[in-house]
Design a protein around this motif. Structure first.
Motif, PDB file in Angstrom:
ATOM      1  N   LEU A  87      14.485   4.212   7.167  1.00 60.02           N
ATOM      2  CA  LEU A  87      15.826   4.622   7.588  1.00 60.02           C
ATOM      3  C   LEU A  87      16.919   3.607   7.023  1.00 60.02           C
ATOM      4  O   LEU A  87      17.868   4.168   6.709  1.00 60.02           O
ATOM      5  N   SER A  88      16.466   2.470   6.563  1.00 57.75           N
ATOM      6  CA  SER A  88      17.487   1.837   5.717  1.00 57.75           C
ATOM      7  C   SER A  88      17.846   2.436   4.186  1.00 57.75           C
ATOM      8  O   SER A  88      18.975   2.436   3.695  1.00 57.75           O
TER       9      SER A  88
ATOM     10  N   SER B 251      13.762  -9.559   2.464  1.00 60.32           N
ATOM     11  CA  SER B 251      13.357  -8.336   2.502  1.00 60.32           C
ATOM     12  C   SER B 251      12.744  -7.906   1.288  1.00 60.32           C
ATOM     13  O   SER B 251      11.882  -6.884   1.546  1.00 60.32           O
TER      14      SER B 251
ATOM     15  N   LEU C 125       9.444   2.124   9.185  1.00 63.27           N
ATOM     16  CA  LEU C 125      10.366   2.952   9.624  1.00 63.27           C
ATOM     17  C   LEU C 125      11.514   2.335   9.453  1.00 63.27           C
ATOM     18  O   LEU C 125      12.650   2.991   9.110  1.00 63.27           O
ATOM     19  N   ILE C 126      11.745   0.929   9.654  1.00 61.92           N
ATOM     20  CA  ILE C 126      13.160   0.403   9.471  1.00 61.92           C
ATOM     21  C   ILE C 126      13.597   0.483   7.868  1.00 61.92           C
ATOM     22  O   ILE C 126      14.463   0.534   7.503  1.00 61.92           O
TER      23      ILE C 126
ATOM     24  N   SER D  74       6.343   0.308  12.039  1.00 65.05           N
ATOM     25  CA  SER D  74       7.553  -0.154  12.673  1.00 65.05           C
ATOM     26  C   SER D  74       8.583  -0.776  11.365  1.00 65.05           C
ATOM     27  O   SER D  74       9.697  -0.601  11.160  1.00 65.05           O
ATOM     28  N   ILE D  75       7.741  -1.479  10.555  1.00 62.29           N
ATOM     29  CA  ILE D  75       8.323  -2.147   9.398  1.00 62.29           C
ATOM     30  C   ILE D  75       8.784  -0.953   8.429  1.00 62.29           C
ATOM     31  O   ILE D  75       9.863  -0.936   7.975  1.00 62.29           O
TER      32      ILE D  75
END
Lengths: 192, 298
Positions: free
Chosen positions: B252-253, B219, B248-249, B245-246
C-alpha cells in the motif's frame, strides 16, 4: 473441513504424480531462468530461455540490485522566426496530476515519457562514442524519431525542434546524505 | 514424513475447501485489472495504438509472435478490440461469470496488452502474467460430483492454487536475492535513495529527506528481510496473517506513497490467495451459492 476419501473414484497415483511433475518442471525452468545464468551449462539455460520467453517471462529487478541512481527526463523546445521557446518538460503536468491523484493516468504518462528519456539517453551515449558524429547520426536514431513524434503530438505550426535528455543523478554519500548532480544532453536542432 | 505429505496431497482430489479463496482471488485480481484497463483506455491510442511513443519489439516468427500482436504496426489500430474484450471478460468475472475459456482468454489478452506497452510494465504486471496463467486451471467443481473427472479437476485446482503461492514466493525471492548483490539495500540507504526522487513519492517527502534516518533504515531492512523470507514463512499458518500484514503495508505504501499504483494494487489483490477459506466465504457471501449448487462447472 475433514477430507474424506471416496476410493471408488480415486485417481491413480501415477496421474497425480505426473501432474505434480509438470508443475515442478515448470518451476524448475523458472528458477533456472532467474538464477542459472553464468552458473549452469549453456544447454540448460538455453532450454529455460526457450521455455520462459515470452509467455512466462518475468522481471522483478525494478529496485534491484539497487534502486535507480538516475532519472532521465525527455525535454524539448520549438523554434519559429523569433527564436526558440523555453525548454518544455511534457511530463511535469502529469507528475502534478499523479501527486494529486494516485489512481489517475499521471504515472502512466510519466512512464511513457520517462521511457523516451531513457531511449534518448542511450542514443546520445551511443552517438557520442561514434567517431566524427554528425547531426544526422543523432537524428537517425529510433529514439529521436519517437521524440519528434511526441513533440509533434503536442505542438502545431512548428518550424524547428530540438529535443534533449535531462538527467538527475542521486547518490548517497558515506555520511548518509543525498548528493545530486545534473546533466543536460541536447540533440542537434532540426528544421522541419 | 514423505508418506504423510503424499497422503495430504492425495486428499486434494476428494474435496475443494479452497474454492472460495480461489474465487476471491480471481475477483480481486479482475477488479484491479478492470480499474487499470479502464484508466489506460483513456490514453489507449498512445499506450497501444498508432500514437505510441515507445519502441516496438517483435522479434518472433513462430507461435510466440501471438504474444506480441500489439507490437505489430498493422494490428495496433485495432487495440480497442483487445482492450474491449479484456474489459468485458473482467467485468463478467467480477460478477462471478467465468469459466475455463474466459479465464484462458483473460490470461492471453493480458499477455498481449502487457507486451503491447512495456514502458508501463512493472514487476506486478510480470507477476500477474504468471498468476493469470495458473488461474486458468482454478476449475470450479461441484462438491457433490464424485466422478474421476471431478477428482482430476479438484487435484489440478489445488496444484494451481499452491503454484500461485509458490510463484509469489519466487517473485520475492528473486527481488530479494538480487538486492543482496547491490550495495544500497545491505547498507540500508535504498529507501532514502528511492524517496529522494520526487518522481517516486511526493515533492514534500523528497525535499524533507536529505539524510538517512532510523525509520528509513529499519523500513529498508524489514522490506529486504520480508522479500528473502517470504517463500519460507508463508507456509507457516500460525504467523501468516501477521507476516502478510507487513506485506500489505509495504505494497500500500508503494501504491500511495512511492506512487507505483498499479504494482501496489496488483500485489494487494494477489494476497487474496492467502485468505483463509472461512474468511473468503464470508467476504463472498451469497454470491458463492451458484457454485455450490453446481451452476458453474468450469
Amino acid at each position: 473441513m475433514p477430507l474424506q476419501k471416496r476410493s471408488v473414484h480415486s485417481l491413480s497415483p501415477w496421474v497425480l504424480g505426473l501432474i505434480l511433475v509438470i508443475f515442478l518442471g515448470h518451476f524448475t525452468l523458472v528458477l533456472v531462468h532467474q538464477f542459472g545464468k553464468d552458473r549452469l551449462p549453456n544447454a540448460v539455460t538455453n532450454l529455460s530461455e526457450r521455455y520462459i520467453v515470452p509467455w512466462f517471462y518475468q522481471n522483478y529487478l525494478m529496485f534491484a540490485p539497487d534502486p535507480t541512481d538516475h532519472i532521465n527526463t525527455f525535454i524539448y523546445r520549438v523554434g519559429d522566426a523569433d527564436g526558440w521557446s523555453a525548454w518544455k518538460n511534457p511530463v511535469f503536468e502529469h507528475q502534478q496530476d499523479h501527486w494529486a491523484n494516485r489512481l489517475g493516468t499521471g504515472s502512466d504518462w510519466y512512464d511513457l515519457y520517462n521511457g523516451l528519456g531513457d531511449l534518448l539517453f542511450n542514443a546520445a551515449m551511443s552517438v557520442e562514442f561514434k567517431p566524427n558524429a554528425t547531426a544526422s547520426d543523432y537524428h537517425a536514431s529510433r529514439a529521436y524519431t519517437l521524440a519528434k513524434k511526441a513533440v509533434l503530438r503536442l505542438e502545431s505550426d512548428v518550424k524547428r525542434i530540438q529535443v534533449a535528455v535531462f538527467t538527475k543523478h542521486h547518490r548517497v554519500d558515506a555520511n548518509g546524505s543525498v548528493q545530486v548532480r545534473h546533466l543536460l544532453q541536447p540533440f542537434p536542432p532540426e528544421a522541419l | 514424513m514423505m508418506k504423510q505429505w503424499w497422503r495430504h496431497i492425495e486428499q486434494w482430489q476428494y474435496a475443494l475447501p479452497i474454492q472460495p479463496v480461489s474465487e476471491l482471488f480471481i475477483r480481486s485480481m479482475y477488479g484491479v485489472l478492470l480499474w487499470s484497463t479502464i484508466k489506460l483506455s483513456t490514453m489507449g491510442e498512445v499506450i497501444w495504438g498508432s500514437d505510441s511513443i515507445h519502441q516496438l519489439y517483435d522479434p518472433y516468427t513462430n507461435i510466440d509472435r501471438f504474444a506480441m500482436l500489439l507490437n505489430n504496426e498493422a494490428i495496433r489500430p485495432y487495440w480497442w478490440v483487445f482492450v474491449g474484450l479484456f474489459a468485458v471478460l473482467l467485468l463478467l468475472g467480477v460478477f462471478d461469470k467465468h469459466n475455463f475459456i474466459t479465464r484462458t482468454l483473460v490470461a492471453y489478452l493480458f499477455v498481449v496488452l502487457h507486451y503491447g506497452n512495456v514502458e508501463i510494465s512493472t514487476g506486478g504486471h510480470h507477476l500477474t502474467q504468471q498468476l493469470l496463467f495458473f488461474h486458468i486451471l482454478l476449475f470450479r467443481v461441484d462438491e457433490h460430483n464424485e466422478s474421476q473427472w471431478a477428482a482430476l479437476r479438484r487435484f489440478i485446482h489445488h496444484s494451481s492454487f499452491y503454484a500461485i503461492w509458490l510463484q509469489i514466493g519466487i517473485m520475492y525471492l528473486v527481488a530479494g536475492y538480487w538486492k543482496v548483490l547491490g550495495t544500497t539495500w545491505p547498507d540500508g540507504t535504498a529507501m532514502l535513495l528511492t524517496l529522494s526522487y520526487k518522481e517516486f513519492g511526493f515533492p514534500w517527502i523528497a525535499d524533507s529527506l536529505k539524510e538517512n534516518n532510523t525509520l528509513l533504515w529499519i523500513s529498508n531492512h524489514i522490506v529486504f528481510a520480508y522479500q528473502l523470507l517470504f517463500i519460507v514463512l508463508i507456509w507457516i499458518k500460525s504467523i501468516r496473517p501477521y507476516f502478510l500484514s507487513i506485506g500489505l503495508i509495504f505494497h500500500l505504501s508503494i501504491a500511495f506513497i512511492v506512487g507505483i499504483t498499479d504494482f501496489g494494487l496488483l500485489m494487494v489483490a494477489s494476497y487474496a490467495i492467502f485468505v483463509a477459506p472461512g474468511t473468503a466465504k464470508k467476504v463472498l457471501g451469497g454470491s458463492l451459492k451458484s457454485q455450490v449448487v453446481g451452476l458453474n462447472r468450469n
